[in-house]
Design an enzyme around this catalytic site. Structure first.
Site, PDB file in Angstrom:
ATOM      1  N   TRP A 111       3.333  36.168  65.557  1.00  0.00           N
ATOM      2  CA  TRP A 111       2.220  35.904  64.626  1.00  0.00           C
ATOM      3  C   TRP A 111       1.780  37.194  63.941  1.00  0.00           C
ATOM      4  O   TRP A 111       1.507  37.193  62.755  1.00  0.00           O
ATOM      5  CB  TRP A 111       1.048  35.220  65.333  1.00  0.00           C
ATOM      6  CG  TRP A 111       0.485  35.958  66.504  1.00  0.00           C
ATOM      7  CD1 TRP A 111      -0.521  36.887  66.500  1.00  0.00           C
ATOM      8  CD2 TRP A 111       0.909  35.838  67.867  1.00  0.00           C
ATOM      9  NE1 TRP A 111      -0.750  37.351  67.774  1.00  0.00           N
ATOM     10  CE2 TRP A 111       0.102  36.716  68.634  1.00  0.00           C
ATOM     11  CE3 TRP A 111       1.860  35.067  68.518  1.00  0.00           C
ATOM     12  CZ2 TRP A 111       0.236  36.851  70.012  1.00  0.00           C
ATOM     13  CZ3 TRP A 111       1.996  35.187  69.894  1.00  0.00           C
ATOM     14  CH2 TRP A 111       1.206  36.071  70.626  1.00  0.00           C
ATOM     15  N   HIS A 136      -9.179  31.160  71.003  1.00  0.00           N
ATOM     16  CA  HIS A 136      -9.472  29.823  70.499  1.00  0.00           C
ATOM     17  C   HIS A 136     -10.981  29.617  70.502  1.00  0.00           C
ATOM     18  O   HIS A 136     -11.635  29.911  71.506  1.00  0.00           O
ATOM     19  CB  HIS A 136      -8.839  28.752  71.397  1.00  0.00           C
ATOM     20  CG  HIS A 136      -7.370  28.927  71.609  1.00  0.00           C
ATOM     21  ND1 HIS A 136      -6.860  29.734  72.590  1.00  0.00           N
ATOM     22  CD2 HIS A 136      -6.314  28.398  70.954  1.00  0.00           C
ATOM     23  CE1 HIS A 136      -5.539  29.690  72.542  1.00  0.00           C
ATOM     24  NE2 HIS A 136      -5.177  28.895  71.558  1.00  0.00           N
ATOM     25  N   GLU A 193     -11.960  40.190  76.746  1.00  0.00           N
ATOM     26  CA  GLU A 193     -10.649  40.816  76.897  1.00  0.00           C
ATOM     27  C   GLU A 193     -10.704  42.341  76.859  1.00  0.00           C
ATOM     28  O   GLU A 193      -9.955  43.013  77.566  1.00  0.00           O
ATOM     29  CB  GLU A 193      -9.688  40.327  75.805  1.00  0.00           C
ATOM     30  CG  GLU A 193      -9.374  38.850  75.890  1.00  0.00           C
ATOM     31  CD  GLU A 193      -8.271  38.422  74.941  1.00  0.00           C
ATOM     32  OE1 GLU A 193      -7.512  39.286  74.457  1.00  0.00           O
ATOM     33  OE2 GLU A 193      -8.149  37.209  74.693  1.00  0.00           O
ATOM     34  N   TYR A 239       0.851  29.409  61.769  1.00  0.00           N
ATOM     35  CA  TYR A 239       2.222  29.743  62.174  1.00  0.00           C
ATOM     36  C   TYR A 239       2.675  28.858  63.324  1.00  0.00           C
ATOM     37  O   TYR A 239       1.869  28.230  64.024  1.00  0.00           O
ATOM     38  CB  TYR A 239       2.325  31.218  62.595  1.00  0.00           C
ATOM     39  CG  TYR A 239       1.717  31.487  63.956  1.00  0.00           C
ATOM     40  CD1 TYR A 239       2.519  31.553  65.096  1.00  0.00           C
ATOM     41  CD2 TYR A 239       0.349  31.640  64.112  1.00  0.00           C
ATOM     42  CE1 TYR A 239       1.963  31.766  66.350  1.00  0.00           C
ATOM     43  CE2 TYR A 239      -0.200  31.851  65.345  1.00  0.00           C
ATOM     44  CZ  TYR A 239       0.602  31.911  66.467  1.00  0.00           C
ATOM     45  OH  TYR A 239       0.045  32.104  67.694  1.00  0.00           O
ATOM     46  N   CYS A 271      -6.667  37.786  70.257  1.00  0.00           N
ATOM     47  CA  CYS A 271      -6.510  36.428  69.747  1.00  0.00           C
ATOM     48  C   CYS A 271      -7.255  35.485  70.675  1.00  0.00           C
ATOM     49  O   CYS A 271      -7.561  35.834  71.810  1.00  0.00           O
ATOM     50  CB  CYS A 271      -5.030  36.026  69.719  1.00  0.00           C
ATOM     51  SG  CYS A 271      -4.002  37.045  68.671  1.00  0.00           S
ATOM     52  N   HIS A 324      -0.059  24.450  75.443  1.00  0.00           N
ATOM     53  CA  HIS A 324       1.008  25.416  75.222  1.00  0.00           C
ATOM     54  C   HIS A 324       2.219  25.037  76.051  1.00  0.00           C
ATOM     55  O   HIS A 324       2.318  25.377  77.226  1.00  0.00           O
ATOM     56  CB  HIS A 324       0.531  26.844  75.544  1.00  0.00           C
ATOM     57  CG  HIS A 324      -0.589  27.302  74.684  1.00  0.00           C
ATOM     58  ND1 HIS A 324      -1.891  27.268  75.070  1.00  0.00           N
ATOM     59  CD2 HIS A 324      -0.584  27.788  73.421  1.00  0.00           C
ATOM     60  CE1 HIS A 324      -2.658  27.719  74.085  1.00  0.00           C
ATOM     61  NE2 HIS A 324      -1.884  28.041  73.069  1.00  0.00           N
ATOM     62  N   GLU A 362       4.089  28.095  70.362  1.00  0.00           N
ATOM     63  CA  GLU A 362       2.727  28.403  69.923  1.00  0.00           C
ATOM     64  C   GLU A 362       2.609  27.839  68.507  1.00  0.00           C
ATOM     65  O   GLU A 362       3.482  28.074  67.670  1.00  0.00           O
ATOM     66  CB  GLU A 362       2.494  29.909  69.946  1.00  0.00           C
ATOM     67  CG  GLU A 362       1.059  30.318  69.703  1.00  0.00           C
ATOM     68  CD  GLU A 362       0.087  29.859  70.773  1.00  0.00           C
ATOM     69  OE1 GLU A 362      -0.330  28.679  70.712  1.00  0.00           O
ATOM     70  OE2 GLU A 362      -0.268  30.655  71.647  1.00  0.00           O
ATOM     71  N   GLU A 422      -0.419  27.271  65.716  1.00  0.00           N
ATOM     72  CA  GLU A 422      -1.836  27.476  65.477  1.00  0.00           C
ATOM     73  C   GLU A 422      -2.199  27.583  64.000  1.00  0.00           C
ATOM     74  O   GLU A 422      -1.464  28.171  63.212  1.00  0.00           O
ATOM     75  CB  GLU A 422      -2.288  28.771  66.181  1.00  0.00           C
ATOM     76  CG  GLU A 422      -2.194  28.694  67.684  1.00  0.00           C
ATOM     77  CD  GLU A 422      -2.689  29.946  68.385  1.00  0.00           C
ATOM     78  OE1 GLU A 422      -3.072  29.830  69.553  1.00  0.00           O
ATOM     79  OE2 GLU A 422      -2.692  31.031  67.760  1.00  0.00           O
ATOM     80  N   HIS A 468      -3.347  23.510  66.651  1.00  0.00           N
ATOM     81  CA  HIS A 468      -4.729  23.654  67.106  1.00  0.00           C
ATOM     82  C   HIS A 468      -5.353  24.895  66.481  1.00  0.00           C
ATOM     83  O   HIS A 468      -4.665  25.766  65.971  1.00  0.00           O
ATOM     84  CB  HIS A 468      -4.822  23.684  68.633  1.00  0.00           C
ATOM     85  CG  HIS A 468      -4.008  24.762  69.280  1.00  0.00           C
ATOM     86  ND1 HIS A 468      -2.647  24.666  69.490  1.00  0.00           N
ATOM     87  CD2 HIS A 468      -4.364  25.971  69.772  1.00  0.00           C
ATOM     88  CE1 HIS A 468      -2.200  25.754  70.079  1.00  0.00           C
ATOM     89  NE2 HIS A 468      -3.229  26.577  70.255  1.00  0.00           N
TER      90      HIS A 468
END
Length: 197
Positions: free
Chosen positions: A165, A70, A88, A108, A68, A26, A118, A120, A33
């Site tokens: 996003w 990964h 989270e 996006y 959100c 980032h 960003e 992704e 990614h």
């Protein structure tokens, strides 16, 4: 976030091309990614909105969708969703009733005012969960439940400030129907190749 956590790099067709440390991807030249977005709903169809922690690298302090993250290399996306919800929001797996893929190919690219990018390939999931969240302050500053129509009306009218996003996802989700609990799940075969494990 641990310093050795890696993300899956992908090409424009969604094929995995390697991995990289999450801490390195980032910046001002962020490679594409694999990630995910999730929208948590309660039994009444209210969506859980979160405000990103103020120390986040990307969009700190900004309101966004529920969670959100990964997937780790080799991790199924729906498992990553449940893992990050627990981390989270304190929503342990036994409180998650459903995890459904709804936008398998969302992607996006967004640029912050300081130049951080960003970028992704970010399939979107609907999650139905019970109970109140228990926020991890390293990840989330604040959370609130909102009726889905109130949320979508606010985003689509431009009156509700939200992450870039999420702003792109909401019209696509709105097109799935007025009742988020009734959206038809997308087949896993429509996921990008890198996400099909």
């Amino acid at each position: 976030m641990t310093t050795d956590e890696h993300v899956v790099l992908v090409d424009e067709a969604g094929n995995a091309t390697g991995t990289a440390p999450k801490s390195s991807v980032h910046g001002q030249d962020t490679p594409l990614h694999l990630a995910f977005s999730s929208y948590v709903f309660d039994e009444h169809g209210r969506v859980l909105l979160t405000r990103r922690a103020s120390q986040k690298v990307t969009w700190p302090g900004v309101w966004t969708n529920s969670c959100c993250g990964h997937p780790l290399p080799g991790e199924r996306l729906e498992h990553a969703v449940v893992r990050r919800l627990a981390h989270e929001l304190g929503l342990a797996a036994d409180r998650v009733d459903r995890v459904d893929l709804v936008l398998p190919r969302f992607s996006y690219r967004a640029v912050m005012g300081n130049g951080v990018v960003e970028h992704e390939l970010c399939p979107v999931y609907r999650v139905v969960a019970a109970g109140s969240p228990s926020l991890n302050p390293e990840e989330v500053d604040e959370a609130r439940w909102m009726p889905w129509k109130e949320f979508t009306d606010g985003v689509l009218s431009g009156l509700l400030a939200i992450s870039p996003w999420c702003r792109e996802q909401v019209p696509l989700l709105d097109a799935l129907g007025a009742d988020p609990l009734g959206w038809e799940a997308a087949p896993e075969a429509e996921l990008p190749p890198a996400a099909r494990l």
